[in-house]
Design a protein around this motif. Structure first.
Motif, PDB file in Angstrom:
ATOM      1  N   UNK A   8       1.017  -1.290   0.124  1.00 22.28           N
ATOM      2  CA  UNK A   8       0.082  -0.154  -0.013  1.00 22.28           C
ATOM      3  C   UNK A   8       0.847   1.260  -0.161  1.00 22.28           C
ATOM      4  N   UNK A   9       2.033   1.232   0.949  1.00 27.16           N
ATOM      5  CA  UNK A   9       2.669   2.579   0.837  1.00 27.16           C
ATOM      6  C   UNK A   9       3.507   2.731  -0.440  1.00 27.16           C
ATOM      7  N   UNK A  10       4.102   1.502  -0.960  1.00 25.76           N
ATOM      8  CA  UNK A  10       4.612   1.636  -2.310  1.00 25.76           C
ATOM      9  C   UNK A  10       3.787   2.281  -3.259  1.00 25.76           C
ATOM     10  N   UNK A  11       2.374   1.695  -3.641  1.00 24.62           N
ATOM     11  CA  UNK A  11       1.463   2.113  -4.429  1.00 24.62           C
ATOM     12  C   UNK A  11       1.204   3.498  -4.318  1.00 24.62           C
ATOM     13  N   UNK A  12       1.158   4.259  -3.023  1.00 24.31           N
ATOM     14  CA  UNK A  12       0.631   5.240  -2.617  1.00 24.31           C
ATOM     15  C   UNK A  12       1.614   6.318  -2.934  1.00 24.31           C
ATOM     16  N   UNK A  13       3.210   6.017  -2.998  1.00 32.00           N
ATOM     17  CA  UNK A  13       4.320   6.585  -3.135  1.00 32.00           C
ATOM     18  C   UNK A  13       4.230   7.047  -4.616  1.00 32.00           C
ATOM     19  N   UNK A  14       4.043   6.054  -5.650  1.00 29.64           N
ATOM     20  CA  UNK A  14       4.071   6.115  -7.068  1.00 29.64           C
ATOM     21  C   UNK A  14       2.985   6.891  -7.365  1.00 29.64           C
ATOM     22  N   UNK A  61       0.655   7.710   2.345  1.00 30.10           N
ATOM     23  CA  UNK A  61       2.217   7.366   2.395  1.00 30.10           C
ATOM     24  C   UNK A  61       2.571   7.704   3.744  1.00 30.10           C
ATOM     25  N   UNK A  62       2.213   8.630   4.362  1.00 29.34           N
ATOM     26  CA  UNK A  62       2.667   8.993   5.925  1.00 29.34           C
ATOM     27  C   UNK A  62       1.941   7.803   6.803  1.00 29.34           C
ATOM     28  N   UNK A  63       0.758   7.480   6.736  1.00 26.31           N
ATOM     29  CA  UNK A  63       0.350   6.549   7.774  1.00 26.31           C
ATOM     30  C   UNK A  63       0.672   5.169   7.510  1.00 26.31           C
ATOM     31  N   UNK A  64       0.975   4.871   6.394  1.00 29.09           N
ATOM     32  CA  UNK A  64       1.763   3.507   6.056  1.00 29.09           C
ATOM     33  C   UNK A  64       2.999   3.410   6.790  1.00 29.09           C
TER      34      UNK A  64
END
Length: 138
Positions: A8-14, A61-64
């Protein structure tokens, strides 16, 4: 559970980086636009996308990221603390880009030429973050 949060973090970063680059492109178009060219449609579209997609991605991004950091007991790691510098920079840049585009659309305020460097700053900050996250050098 960690791998799901990481995905989820990587997807949100992209998603975040793509949205920030779209905003940077819209600002560069506004800088280079000849007098009389109306950039409102592009700017409004990018701001709409920012509100619906990019800003929520930033929150994820921040929460994950914090969830992973505290879950993996990395909260005191030097590489993670150093990673926070470009991460905060990107968050601030996202806000400044949005404010600048809103001011351009609402008040007609010109875009400062420093925003020409925004795409390079985004790529550079992202490269530092990715390197620190993958290598964890210290």
């Amino acid at each position: 559970m960690y791998l799901y949060i990481k995905a989820l973090h990587v997807f949100a970063v992209v998603t975040l980086i793509a949205g920030m680059l779209a905003m940077a492109l819209a600002l560069r178009i506004a800088i280079a636009a000849p007098d009389g060219m109306d950039v409102r449609h592009i700017g409004q579209s990018v701001l709409r996308w920012d509100g619906l997609v990019t800003t929520p991605a930033l929150a994820i991004v921040w929460v994950a990221g914090f969830t992973m950091a505290f879950g993996a007991d990395w909260d005191g790691s030097p590489w993670l603390l150093l990673k926070m510098v470009p991460a905060v920079f990107l968050s601030v840049l996202h806000s400044v880009e949005g404010l600048t585009l809103r001011r351009l659309l609402q008040d007609g305020k010109p875009v400062h030429r420093m925003f020409r460097a925004a795409p390079f700053a985004i790529f550079f900050a992202f490269a530092i973050i990715a390197w620190l996250a993958v290598v964890k050098p210290f």
